[in-house]
Design an enzyme around this catalytic site. Structure first.
Site, short mmCIF file in Angstrom:
data_model
loop_
_atom_site.label_atom_id
_atom_site.label_comp_id
_atom_site.label_asym_id
_atom_site.label_seq_id
_atom_site.Cartn_x
_atom_site.Cartn_y
_atom_site.Cartn_z
CB CYS A 144 -26.36 1.91 6.84
SG CYS A 144 -25.04 0.67 6.90
CE LYS A 191 -1.08 2.30 3.43
NZ LYS A 191 -1.49 2.84 4.75
CB CYS A 203 -18.36 2.88 4.73
SG CYS A 203 -18.76 1.13 4.49
CB CYS A 218 -24.88 -0.75 0.19
SG CYS A 218 -23.54 -1.55 1.11
CB CYS A 255 -24.64 5.36 3.30
SG CYS A 255 -23.72 4.82 1.83
#
Length: 280
Positions: free
Chosen positions: A265, A188, A258, A274, A268
């Site tokens: 949620c 990463k 998230c 989702c 969102c």
């Protein structure tokens, strides 16, 4: 393609019409070359055989657009205190790149706020390859504390900095393959270093946020357990022009909405599309 189905020991006509005696190793090499051409060079070839459609997750473009909308204000911790904000933009390019790599090493298992503060303290002392090499371990530890695993990072920073001085003239490597060979530098970090320091997209930088959200949205064909698995899975289908953006988008989304535990949620925009929304 036909050659890949021949049994070892059978003669195969060459293009010029002559005969070449086959050996057990020749067909295997031929199969490998054909396999790579089909897998990684889509769109090339004589078109004699139909190609399978590339897999991609259902509704991902709409999900992506909604995440962009939620990230429009750019007010997540990564936006103000992420690695791209931690280096001295007025420093010479070589020094800037070193500071980017150091910030990435400090950021592992550490909140952006803590990484940013540690980098500021280092920069106030003049953050260069030479200044770090001249600094004793205790002093370096006091400066970077309380970043996660700070004792190990003191050791890795010193080792990596010495390698950069001896092998790269004080600069950082310009390939992912070389970057991941440095102590304390993982995939990463290497991909982000390529993005930020070298302005080169060699792959997708996948941290815990990108890994978690990709699995929740089913952006991987099957569930992945580790970030590196997720990177490979994403790179198989996500258009390359999105590789650089996706880390920034999903990290901020993961910091604000998230969340790892008790995701928001209800706030969102993707709650109705989702796959994980009703399970969390």
């Amino acid at each position: 393609v036909k050659a890949s189905f021949l049994k070892p020991g059978i003669s195969v006509p060459s293009r010029a019409g002559s005969q070449i005696q086959g050996t057990p190793s020749v067909p295997r090499q031929s199969r490998r070359r054909k396999s790579l051409a089909i897998s990684y060079e889509a769109g090339q070839g004589d078109g004699a055989e139909p190609r399978r459609a590339r897999w991609e997750p259902r509704g991902w473009r709409e999900q992506l657009e909604r995440i962009r909308e939620m990230r429009r204000s750019r007010d997540a911790p990564v936006d103000d205190m992420g690695v791209q904000k931690c280096y001295d933009s007025n420093a010479p390019p070589q020094v800037m790149r070193y500071q980017v790599l150091l910030a990435l090493m400090l950021s592992s298992q550490t909140k952006d706020q803590v990484t940013s503060a540690a980098m500021l303290r280092l920069r106030q002392r003049g953050l260069t390859v030479d200044s770090v090499l001249q600094m004793d371990d205790d002093t370096l530890g006091q400066i970077i504390y309380p970043v996660g695993f700070w004792r190990n990072k003191v050791k890795y920073i010193k080792q990596t900095t010495a390698i950069l001085k001896q092998k790269y003239g004080g600069d950082i490597p310009s390939t992912v393959e070389e970057l991941v060979q440095l102590p304390g530098v993982g995939p990463k970090m290497a991909h982000l270093a390529m993005h930020i320091a070298w302005d080169s997209v060699a792959g997708i930088a996948v941290d815990t946020h990108v890994h978690r959200i990709s699995n929740r949205l089913k952006w991987v064909k099957k569930e992945t357990k580790y970030p590196e698995e997720t990177r490979v899975a994403l790179e198989e289908w996500l258009p390359r022009d999105l590789w650089k953006e996706i880390n920034w988008l999903l990290v901020g989304f993961g910091q604000q909405t998230c969340l790892p535990v008790n995701p928001r949620c209800s706030q969102c925009l993707n709650q109705d599309i989702c796959p994980a929304a009703k399970k969390l």
